[in-house]
Scaffold this motif. Sequence first.
Motif, short mmCIF file in Angstrom:
data_model
loop_
_atom_site.label_atom_id
_atom_site.label_comp_id
_atom_site.label_asym_id
_atom_site.label_seq_id
_atom_site.Cartn_x
_atom_site.Cartn_y
_atom_site.Cartn_z
N VAL B 250 0.85 -1.20 0.00
CA VAL B 250 0.00 0.00 0.00
C VAL B 250 0.88 1.25 0.00
O VAL B 250 0.57 2.23 -0.69
CB VAL B 250 -0.98 -0.02 1.20
N SER B 251 1.99 1.21 0.73
CA SER B 251 2.90 2.37 0.78
C SER B 251 3.45 2.69 -0.60
O SER B 251 3.50 3.84 -1.01
CB SER B 251 4.06 2.10 1.73
N VAL B 252 3.85 1.63 -1.31
CA VAL B 252 4.39 1.84 -2.67
C VAL B 252 3.32 2.48 -3.55
O VAL B 252 3.60 3.41 -4.31
CB VAL B 252 4.89 0.50 -3.27
N ILE B 253 2.08 2.00 -3.41
CA ILE B 253 0.99 2.54 -4.24
C ILE B 253 0.74 4.02 -3.90
O ILE B 253 0.64 4.85 -4.79
CB ILE B 253 -0.30 1.70 -4.07
N VAL B 254 0.68 4.33 -2.59
CA VAL B 254 0.40 5.73 -2.26
C VAL B 254 1.56 6.64 -2.66
O VAL B 254 1.35 7.77 -3.10
CB VAL B 254 0.03 5.95 -0.76
N LEU B 255 2.78 6.12 -2.55
CA LEU B 255 3.92 6.94 -2.96
C LEU B 255 3.93 7.14 -4.48
O LEU B 255 4.24 8.23 -4.97
CB LEU B 255 5.24 6.33 -2.50
N ALA B 256 3.55 6.08 -5.20
CA ALA B 256 3.47 6.21 -6.66
C ALA B 256 2.40 7.24 -7.03
O ALA B 256 2.58 8.02 -7.96
CB ALA B 256 3.14 4.85 -7.29
N THR B 257 1.31 7.24 -6.26
CA THR B 257 0.25 8.22 -6.50
C THR B 257 0.80 9.63 -6.28
O THR B 257 0.49 10.55 -7.05
CB THR B 257 -0.93 7.97 -5.54
N ALA B 258 1.62 9.77 -5.25
CA ALA B 258 2.21 11.09 -4.97
C ALA B 258 3.11 11.52 -6.12
O ALA B 258 3.09 12.68 -6.55
CB ALA B 258 3.00 11.04 -3.67
N VAL B 259 3.90 10.58 -6.63
CA VAL B 259 4.80 10.90 -7.76
C VAL B 259 3.98 11.35 -8.96
O VAL B 259 4.30 12.35 -9.62
CB VAL B 259 5.67 9.67 -8.13
N LEU B 260 2.89 10.62 -9.22
CA LEU B 260 2.03 10.99 -10.36
C LEU B 260 1.39 12.36 -10.14
O LEU B 260 1.27 13.15 -11.08
CB LEU B 260 0.95 9.93 -10.58
#
Lengths: 240, 373
Positions: B250-260
Amino acid sequence: MASMPHLLELKEVRREFDGGRIVALQGVSLTIEAGETVAILGPSGSGKSTLLNLVSGLDQPSSGDVRFDGKRIEGRNAWADIRATRIGIIFQNFCLIPTLSAEENVELAMMTQRGGAIQRRKRALALLQHVGLTARAELRPSELSGGERQRVAIARALCNNPDILIADEPTGSLDRKGSVAIMEMLRELHDRTGATLLVVTHDPSVASYCDRHIEIVDGRITRDRAQRRGDARLATTSIG
Amino acid sequence: MHLATLPIRNLAGQPIRSALTILGVAVAIAGFIALTGLTEGAQHSFASGIDEPGGDLVATQRNGYSLLSNSIPQSLEKELSAVDGVDAVSGVLLNITTADDEANVVISGWPPDSFMWPNLHLVAGHVPGASEPWGAVLGETIVEAFGKKLGDTIELQFQPYTIVGIAAFDTVLNQNIAIVPLAGLQELLGREGNVTLFQVRLKRPLDPDKVTAVRARLATAADNFAVTTTSEFSGNLRFFRLMQAIASTVSVIVLATAVLGIANTMLMAVNERIFELGILASIGWRPSRILGLILVEGLAISAIGGILGVGLGLLAMIVASSSRLSAGLLEPYMTSGLGLQALIAVFLAGPLGALYPAWRGTRLLPAEALRRN
């Protein structure tokens, strides 16, 4: 004894746009020597701004050769370095960063050079003083008049003691009084520093501040002649 | 004027867009901090809670999924006690149950002769005697939370227990624990003859070699069971490993969302400011310097969002751990490692999100950029 290289030299320069459907310049060759004052004249769409972009490295020719100080300049970085140190450009629409003050806009051009923030600020303020904008140094472009903005642009163009000042329709956005002031200033700068002055204009009265007139029509040089100064100086008497 | 002036002015020039992007980064970082911190916190809470009563080693089911579902025959106690170097062994039955039908607490059943009873730091009352099968010792936090006092009744596992003792604990797990006699709890849970784990106290003095040797002997005696230190114990539970995997994913997904999010904002910002980038090029800024400027802008968004996010994450952890549903298993757990991971995420997310817009912004010829006025 070797002869001095031309400050600017164009050989058979061609510039096409839109995959060759639009040809802005068609094999233009020309040399400009250090210390000259040159006006490039022509109607809208004749290719004069394209020419200016090419001699300042803002654009690249489709074919042909552009040389600065005898050297062929390769790559964007090399051109950027030349613009940072040897070319000062003044645009019709001033090209100032709206979020920065007048002083910061001038300073911005010095940030590519060595030197601290205090030195930069001192020099920027001195240049603004020179163009008569000391009291307006902290204002943003939106708070300045057209003439004042152009003077900021001139101060910015001068900050690195350029060998050549390139002005693209420098009075295009100004009234006649403002135009006179700007052209007088540019000519005075040339006379005082010896910097080459290259002015693109469609207005003969602006061109009259220069000693050499090059006319471009449809991307070709149609005339290149020396001009006696003051032949068609901007008339200020019509104002007011 | 310094290098950061222009990026700061650009961000300030679009306050709502900048604020929303910063908030997006902050929520992502907060999610990362809270998820990872609470997972590690639960593990840490368990490890330190298991460690507190004074056991040196823990014997339990091998590869158990969750501590509460672990089962080990109580009869093994004799064999473990007979191992050379073992001082005492105590079975422990653990469960999470509702207290007074209001909140969840950890309930722990100890045999009457457990070596752990004397280790309790009682602040009031006594440990349940032989005549008090439904007597309980409660952690101070749980007593305060329920407004109870010595002698009051509390319903645990649908059985009214009398509070005979109140104990002070250092760990969050035990502050929220109810300790009751083992036999009664086994009966209530239908797990007669079984415990969750064995706490093993070794003979003093202790030294690492001795611990290793006894551990090996215990492993032989308790074949098919795991003998670990208390910290290894929680780390070996599959439940925690699963939690960590979920938290990481989940952390990777939320961080990827932040990058996007940063990429989207920077792309818009760059598109709007192509002309400005052309100005910078016209006054002699190299493409790499312009690229750096955009990356700094992305980094600034990321850094401000990151700082906010760490604060929000801590707040989320505090709120989650103070929930009555957490049963004392969740505790705010912020380690330097977690902080470092968040920092790395912050310093990667910003520039990473800004990289493509920056590249787009610098690939145009200056004359082309200046035409975009």
